[in-house]
Structures are given as structure tokens and as C-alpha cells.
Design an enzyme around this catalytic site. Structure first.
Site, PDB file in Angstrom:
ATOM      1  N   ASP A 106       0.809  -1.180   0.103  1.00 25.58           N
ATOM      2  CA  ASP A 106      -0.106   0.111   0.004  1.00 25.58           C
ATOM      3  C   ASP A 106       0.951   1.040   0.149  1.00 25.58           C
ATOM      4  OD1 ASP A 106      -1.911   1.954   0.229  1.00 25.58           O
ATOM      5  OD2 ASP A 106      -2.686   0.977   2.387  1.00 25.58           O
ATOM      6  N   ASP A 162      -8.276  -8.684   4.949  1.00 22.28           N
ATOM      7  CA  ASP A 162      -9.436  -8.397   5.917  1.00 22.28           C
ATOM      8  C   ASP A 162      -9.727  -7.094   6.040  1.00 22.28           C
ATOM      9  OD1 ASP A 162      -7.098  -7.780   7.273  1.00 22.28           O
ATOM     10  OD2 ASP A 162      -8.403  -7.676   9.368  1.00 22.28           O
ATOM     11  N   ARG A 168     -11.300 -12.522   5.170  1.00 23.93           N
ATOM     12  CA  ARG A 168     -10.113 -13.167   4.536  1.00 23.93           C
ATOM     13  C   ARG A 168     -10.352 -14.488   3.831  1.00 23.93           C
ATOM     14  NH1 ARG A 168      -5.579 -10.948   6.950  1.00 23.93           N
ATOM     15  NH2 ARG A 168      -5.934 -10.262   9.215  1.00 23.93           N
TER      16      ARG A 168
HETATM   17  P1  IMP Z   1       1.990  -0.642   3.503  1.00 22.94           P
HETATM   18  O1  IMP Z   1       2.879  -0.613   4.844  1.00 22.94           O
HETATM   19  O2  IMP Z   1       0.963   0.747   3.770  1.00 22.94           O
HETATM   20  O3  IMP Z   1       2.490  -1.114   2.390  1.00 22.94           O
HETATM   21  O4  IMP Z   1       0.682  -1.704   4.171  1.00 22.94           O
HETATM   22  C1  IMP Z   1       0.671  -2.971   3.729  1.00 22.94           C
HETATM   23  C2  IMP Z   1      -0.111  -3.508   4.674  1.00 22.94           C
HETATM   24  O5  IMP Z   1      -1.456  -2.945   4.854  1.00 22.94           O
HETATM   25  C3  IMP Z   1      -0.616  -5.102   3.861  1.00 22.94           C
HETATM   26  O6  IMP Z   1       0.240  -6.174   4.234  1.00 22.94           O
HETATM   27  C4  IMP Z   1      -2.097  -5.340   4.583  1.00 22.94           C
HETATM   28  O7  IMP Z   1      -1.770  -5.871   5.708  1.00 22.94           O
HETATM   29  C5  IMP Z   1      -2.545  -3.964   4.710  1.00 22.94           C
HETATM   30  N1  IMP Z   1      -3.305  -3.029   3.612  1.00 22.94           N
HETATM   31  C6  IMP Z   1      -3.034  -2.214   3.080  1.00 22.94           C
HETATM   32  N2  IMP Z   1      -4.384  -2.041   2.052  1.00 22.94           N
HETATM   33  C7  IMP Z   1      -5.162  -2.848   2.229  1.00 22.94           C
HETATM   34  C8  IMP Z   1      -6.532  -3.408   1.853  1.00 22.94           C
HETATM   35  O8  IMP Z   1      -7.083  -2.523   0.951  1.00 22.94           O
HETATM   36  N3  IMP Z   1      -7.099  -4.247   2.344  1.00 22.94           N
HETATM   37  C9  IMP Z   1      -6.549  -5.187   3.463  1.00 22.94           C
HETATM   38  N4  IMP Z   1      -5.177  -4.914   3.876  1.00 22.94           N
HETATM   39  C10 IMP Z   1      -4.651  -3.748   3.462  1.00 22.94           C
END
Ligand code: IMP
Length: 178
Positions: A106, A162, A168
């Protein structure tokens, strides 16, 4: 497929089981080629990646190991900001070919904080496979070497992902209705 409700939100169908499996087969073929004779160690990041990791791993025909870790984030001192620690990484990764399996990248924050810790242990190589990437949401660019789908900056559930603990077990991926 019709829309579904998870907690208080409605979600629309986004990726079917067939689309997901076709894409995973394609990635698996690349990995089968790139890692033939390298005995890679796959490190799947829980919780979200458990279904993706399972389906991907079944499609690999090479000698490969897999382990599952959980990343715990806590607030460190002011200068260090958030500190991410890996729970369950018992394997020695020195001189190993490592492939991280992530469900979704993300902002990129999680991997950006975690990758230096792995590099510090001097693996022979370190690559990332992610099923989904919200490219518009990127704050910390992460080098994704094998990618399933680039998706819009919208919340998604299903196939391991989730919304507050639920969703999930949905076999497809659904996108929030706004
Ligand atoms: P980042 O550190 O912002 O890249 O976030 C990564 C983590 O956020 C992922 O491994 C997911 O657990 C969670 N995440 C980010 N976007 C989503 C989404 O749209 N649905 C569910 N989980 C998400």
C-alpha cells in the site's frame, strides 16, 4: 457476483478466482525459471499473505523452502520512529536466495522498514513478490520484482485480506463501494 457486506461496508466484485489463479500461475512460471537450482527461501508475511503464499507455493516445481513471519510494529524512540520486528524468522538467511511474499503493498511503509533488517543479514539475493500494489498510494517506493496486479487506491478484502478481521475467507477479491 453480487456485492457483499463486511462489517459496515459494502464491497463490489473486483478480481475473480480465475483471474487470480491465472496471474499466480504466470508468476510461478517466472519463479520456476529464475530460481531453478537456487533453493530459494520464501518468507511469507502473515496474516494477509497466507492464501496467496499457499497457492503460489503449490505452483512451484523447484526445490524451495517457505517460512511464515509476522511483523510487529511498535513506536521506538523519537529519532527511530516506528520499529518493525519480525516474529518467527528462525532461519539463517545468510547467503540464501530470499523471496518475500506480501499480500498487498500500500504505502510501502511496512517493507521499507523491514527490508534493511534482512539486507543486514547478507542474503545472496533479496526479491519481493506481491499480489497487489496500490501504486497511487505509494509513499515509500518498494522494488516489487514479481507483481500480481496494480490496483486503484481503494480498500479491498478477500483472498486473505481482511477488513477488521473479517473477509479473509472470501475466495475472490472485492473492492469497497464508496
Ligand atoms: P503498507 O505498509 O502501507 O504498504 O501496508 C501494507 C499492509 O497494509 C498490507 O500487508 C495489509 O496488511 C494492509 N493493507 C493495505 N491495504 C489494504 C487493503 O486494501 N485491504 C486489506 N489490507 C490492506
Amino acid at each position: 457476483m453480487a456485492y457483499i457486506r463486511v462489517h459496515d461496508k459494502l464491497f463490489d466484485p473486483f478480481l475473480t478466482q480465475e483471474e487470480i489463479q491465472t496471474r499466480i500461475s504466470f508468476i510461478a512460471e517466472q519463479l520456476n525459471t529464475d530460481y531453478a537450482d537456487k533453493k530459494p527461501l520464501f518468507i511469507a508475511i502473515l496474516n494477509g499473505s497466507f492464501i496467496f503464499a499457499s497457492d503460489l507455493f503449490k505452483k512451484l516445481h523447484i526445490d524451495a523452502e517457505i517460512c511464515f513471519i509476522k511483523l510487529a510494529s511498535y513506536k521506538g524512540s523519537k529519532s527511530s520512529g516506528h520499529v518493525v520486528t519480525a516474529i518467527g524468522l528462525d532461519n539463517d538467511i545468510f547467503d540464501r536466495h530470499i523471496v518475500i511474499i506480501e499480500d498487498i503493498v500500500d504505502t510501502g511503509k511496512t517493507l521499507t522498514e523491514f527490508l534493511p533488517q534482512l539486507r543486514h543479514q547478507q542474503p545472496a539475493s533479496l526479491k519481493i513478490v506481491a499480489l497487489l500494489h496500490k501504486s497511487e498510494a505509494t509513499i515509500h517506493p518498494v522494488p516489487i520484482d514479481y507483481l500480481g496486479f496494480t490496483i486503484p487506491d481503494k480498500f479491498v478484502v478477500g483472498y486473505g485480506l481482511d477488513y477488521n478481521g473479517l473477509g479473509r475467507n472470501i475466495p475472490e477479491i472485492y473492492k469497497v463501494v464508496e
